[in-house]
Design an enzyme around this catalytic site. Structure first.
Site, PDB file in Angstrom:
ATOM      1  N   CYS A  35       0.661  -1.266  -0.193  1.00  0.00           N
ATOM      2  CA  CYS A  35      -0.127  -0.108   0.072  1.00  0.00           C
ATOM      3  C   CYS A  35       0.988   1.289  -0.043  1.00  0.00           C
ATOM      4  O   CYS A  35       1.385   1.325  -0.963  1.00  0.00           O
ATOM      5  CB  CYS A  35      -0.912  -0.195   1.163  1.00  0.00           C
ATOM      6  SG  CYS A  35      -2.248   1.040   1.218  1.00  0.00           S
ATOM      7  N   HIS A  92      -3.397  -5.503   1.034  1.00  0.00           N
ATOM      8  CA  HIS A  92      -2.720  -5.709   2.354  1.00  0.00           C
ATOM      9  C   HIS A  92      -2.759  -7.265   2.800  1.00  0.00           C
ATOM     10  O   HIS A  92      -3.661  -7.656   3.486  1.00  0.00           O
ATOM     11  CB  HIS A  92      -3.315  -5.037   3.455  1.00  0.00           C
ATOM     12  CG  HIS A  92      -3.260  -3.620   3.496  1.00  0.00           C
ATOM     13  ND1 HIS A  92      -2.578  -2.823   4.352  1.00  0.00           N
ATOM     14  CD2 HIS A  92      -3.836  -2.555   3.050  1.00  0.00           C
ATOM     15  CE1 HIS A  92      -2.256  -1.667   4.222  1.00  0.00           C
ATOM     16  NE2 HIS A  92      -3.178  -1.311   3.273  1.00  0.00           N
ATOM     17  N   GLU A 133      -1.237  -8.348   5.090  1.00  0.00           N
ATOM     18  CA  GLU A 133      -0.994  -8.689   6.606  1.00  0.00           C
ATOM     19  C   GLU A 133      -2.415  -8.630   7.316  1.00  0.00           C
ATOM     20  O   GLU A 133      -2.642  -9.147   8.568  1.00  0.00           O
ATOM     21  CB  GLU A 133       0.102  -7.887   7.492  1.00  0.00           C
ATOM     22  CG  GLU A 133      -0.496  -6.240   7.501  1.00  0.00           C
ATOM     23  CD  GLU A 133      -0.694  -5.507   6.235  1.00  0.00           C
ATOM     24  OE1 GLU A 133      -0.548  -5.919   5.138  1.00  0.00           O
ATOM     25  OE2 GLU A 133      -1.057  -4.433   6.497  1.00  0.00           O
TER      26      GLU A 133
END
Lengths: 264, 160
Positions: free
Chosen positions: A87, A223, A225
């Site tokens: 990002c 993302h 994570e």
């Protein structure tokens, strides 16, 4: 195997990124932007997490890209070490000239423009779960090292400036020919569509992530994570009820680990 | 006949973005010996096809300027800047969604039906010393203020 998770003022995903790094068996620590840049050479890989470095002043990633640690990361990139920008991290890598990897600023991640039926239906910040299709063969890119070409996974996005645009002649041709397009937005069946809501930000050729010519540097808007554990998945996903299962984003972190093992 | 109302808007309170730009240019990009300050303005260029431009400008300012923290200046069919700095005009060269939204809001919800076009830009005011100020301003614009794949810029004026 030690990973530096970069932290600039305004980064806001460093802690969950570090959790993911450690959960796949790598060591890691948060590396603040104002530490001595020379210390970076002792790490085996790097994550530049999401957030709003320097409050997106001037434009997303522009100020962070001028920090001395980014010059140090350029040097580490030439050694083949993996660098994953997620990002805002992707935006920083683009502004630093590390992606697409010619050393110049060859593209921009511009303001989102969502188009449907040929009309602009929405602009600006958007967050949602998106489907990604992995576009490269296995081992082409550090952050997707163990993924098969064509594999699909669903992870979240949250950004206002992820619309890949370029005025560099033949850049798109080069990215496609050299298999530098790593991820594209797609529907749940893997079909690429150029319009919203499949293409969530208007990105050229529905691109969600690209890598450097050597494959060690990856930038991606979604993302991983935030989809590392099954319990992070949205309520409509049945895997959420099986919290011991890995989430789809885990494969990015496992890929980096495998890439380092193979290239050590 | 259409007229262009230029609304220059700047913060009365300290501008953190301008301070960050100055800090980056001085500490990270080697302009410390020639750059002594950076300020920033928002510029709305609003084209109207009828009405008293001065009155319209007051109406636009009521909607686009927060006078608790911002000041503004109106210029009709011209764009002038003060002496002492190099003004760098930066705008999106791809579609500017915020400008389109502003135009739609002024024309639609706020009833300014004479508005035919709105353009938005940032004016970076670079306080530079030395003889080659325009060249330095270009270097700064291309090195930090724009990404050429989405932005465009112009050095508007340079008075000693």
């Amino acid at each position: 195997m030690k990973i530096a998770v970069m932290q600039f003022p305004g980064t806001n995903c460093e802690h969950e990124t570090l959790v993911a790094v450690k959960a796949v068996g790598m060591d890691g620590e948060i590396f603040r932007w104002n530490r001595s840049a020379g210390e970076l050479s002792s790490f085996d890989g790097y994550f530049i997490p999401g957030g709003f470095s320097y409050q997106d002043r001037v434009r997303a990633g522009a100020i962070a890209s001028k920090e001395p640690v980014m010059q140090a990361l350029k040097e580490e990139a030439t050694k083949g070490k993996p660098i994953i920008g997620i990002c805002n991290g992707f935006q920083i890598l683009v502004e630093a000239g590390l992606l697409p990897g010619t050393g110049k600023i060859d593209m921009a991640l511009a303001q989102n423009v969502m188009v449907s039926n040929g009309k602009i239906v929405r602009r600006g910040y958007y967050c949602d779960w998106v489907n990604l299709r992995h576009e490269t063969p296995p081992r082409r890119c550090s952050g997707s090292f163990i993924m098969e070409r064509g594999s699909l996974f669903k992870i979240p996005i949250a950004h206002g400036e992820g619309n890949l645009v370029t005025s560099t002649p033949k850049l798109m041709e080069m990215l496609n020919d050299e298999e530098q397009v790593v991820f594209r937005y797609c529907d749940k069946n893997g079909r690429i569509k150029t319009e919203f809501p499949v293409n969530v930000n208007g990105s050229t050729e529905s691109i969600a992530g690209i890598c450097s010519p050597e494959g060690n540097v990856l930038g991606m808007m979604p993302h991983p994570e935030r989809a590392f554990f099954a319990w992070q998945l949205p309520a409509f996903d049945p895997r959420k009820q099986r919290p011991d299962e890995p989430g789809p984003g885990r494969r990015v972190f496992e890929s980096v680990k495998r890439y380092i093992e193979v290239n050590a | 006949m259409s007229q262009k109302i230029n609304l220059r808007v700047w913060l009365k309170i300290p501008d953190a973005e301008a301070a960050t730009v100055k800090n980056t240019l001085v500490r990270r990009m080697g302009f410390g010996d020639v750059l002594y300050d950076v300020k920033k303005e928002r510029l709305f260029s609003i084209e109207v096809d009828s009405g008293d431009p001065q009155e319209l400008a007051k109406g636009f300012a009521r909607e686009l300027v927060n006078e608790n923290k911002e000041s503004y200046k109106v210029l009709i069919d011209e764009l002038r800047f003060e002496e002492g700095y190099v003004p760098v005009w930066v705008a999106l060269k791809i579609e500017d969604g915020e400008a389109i939204s502003t135009q739609e809001r002024l024309r639609g919800r706020l009833g300014f039906t004479s508005v035919v076009n709105v353009k938005r830009a940032t004016i970076w005011k670079l306080y530079l010393s030395g003889m080659d100020r325009v060249a330095k301003a270009r270097e700064i614009a291309e090195g930090l203020l724009i990404n050429p794949h989405k932005d465009t810029y112009e050095i508007l004026d340079s008075k000693p």
